[in-house]
Design an enzyme around this catalytic site. Structure first.
Site, PDB file in Angstrom:
ATOM      1  N   TYR A 106       0.880  -1.174   0.000  1.00 23.25           N
ATOM      2  CA  TYR A 106       0.000   0.000   0.000  1.00 23.25           C
ATOM      3  C   TYR A 106       0.913   1.218   0.000  1.00 23.25           C
ATOM      4  CZ  TYR A 106      -3.413   3.468   1.535  1.00 23.25           C
ATOM      5  OH  TYR A 106      -4.202   4.590   1.643  1.00 23.25           O
ATOM      6  N   ASP A 147      -1.987  -1.297  -4.118  1.00 27.65           N
ATOM      7  CA  ASP A 147      -2.359   0.074  -4.449  1.00 27.65           C
ATOM      8  C   ASP A 147      -1.063   0.874  -4.496  1.00 27.65           C
ATOM      9  OD1 ASP A 147      -3.154   2.669  -4.578  1.00 27.65           O
ATOM     10  OD2 ASP A 147      -4.573   2.564  -2.908  1.00 27.65           O
TER      11      ASP A 147
END
Length: 260
Positions: A106, A147
């Site tokens: 992330y 992400d």
DNA sequence: ATGACTAATAGCATTAGA
């Protein structure tokens, strides 16, 4: 074999949707981001009841990553990235499963830019690159999925001017992403859809979903051995349009494999 | 213009996301 990455934007708020998606799409491996839950309150039993083992790296309120495997227990290799002993944010987890080294990330958003958050993002990307280079040097079949908070190209967003000043598409963010690819990683969605125009995120605001005003920030990067096995890639858009959906859609690849 | 939405935490508003 299907491998997916899914920023759930709060696993407790998303749990029914997550279980539904797991059941409907049956991914073999899943990287989750933005769990927004401490380790103590993660709904691990619910995920196990859906048939998935996992390794979890939670954090109260923000961040948080996990790697799930259907009918298997991923073996954790590492959590967190070297290079900043002060960094306590849960953004990196790495595990072996089904003969593949999986790194779930992330990557920091970096807004507002310029500023300390943007500096942290760029520094984090260099720390990731070092780890990614080590993975390539090991010559294990490897994948970095998550992400990335980087819009790689102008054709990865509905309207480049809409985010021109955003950390997600600054030249420095894009250059750091390109350096990763230059080391030998393949952007799977890009290979499958070379002309771009594929979105993985639609803002909750201003009717972005209804206008299809999205962009692509959730990526799966493949080591050379895995790139050779890539058979398909896509985005589970359908689930983004449902009630109480995450603002991200799950993004996936298929690899040639005995599980096909 | 720092809003519009959403989630989490501790509430009766703020932070963070992207």
């Amino acid at each position: 074999m299907k491998i997916a990455t899914y920023n759930v934007n709060g696993i407790k708020a998303r749990l029914p949707r997550l279980i539904e998606w797991l059941t409907e799409t049956q991914p073999d491996v899943v990287c989750l981001q933005e769990l927004k839950s401490s380790d103590e309150t993660l709904p691990i039993k619910d995920v196990e009841a859906a048939g998935y083992g996992g390794v979890w790296h939670g954090q109260k309120g923000f961040n948080g990553v996990a790697i799930l495997a259907r009918g298997a227990a991923p073996v954790e290799v590492q959590r967190g990235l070297e290079g900043d002993p002060e960094d306590v944010q849960s953004r990196y987890i790495e595990a072996d499963v089904f003969g593949i080294r999986v790194a779930g990330i992330y990557l920091p958003n970096g807004n507002p830019q310029p500023g300390p958050k943007f500096d942290y993002k760029l520094a984090w990307m260099e720390r990731l690159r070092k780890r990614a280079q080590a993975l390539l040097a090991e010559e294990v079949p490897a994948l970095i999925a998550g992400d990335f908070n980087v819009i790689p190209n102008d054709d990865d967003i509905y309207k480049p001017t809409a985010m021109a000043d955003d950390a997600l598409m600054q030249p420095e963010s894009r250059a750091a992403y390109r350096r990763l690819l230059g080391d030998g990683w393949t952007d799977a969605l890009r290979r499958r859809y070379p002309a771009g125009g594929v979105w993985t995120y639609w803002d909750y605001q201003a009717g972005a979903w209804q206008r299809d005003a999205g962009f692509r920030i959730d990526h799966l990067l493949l080591s050379p051995a895995l790139a050779d096995r890539l058979t398909d890639a896509g985005v589970d858009k359908d689930h983004r349009g449902r009630e109480k959906a995450s603002d991200h859609a799950a993004t996936w690849i298929r690899l040639h494999d005995h599980r096909d």
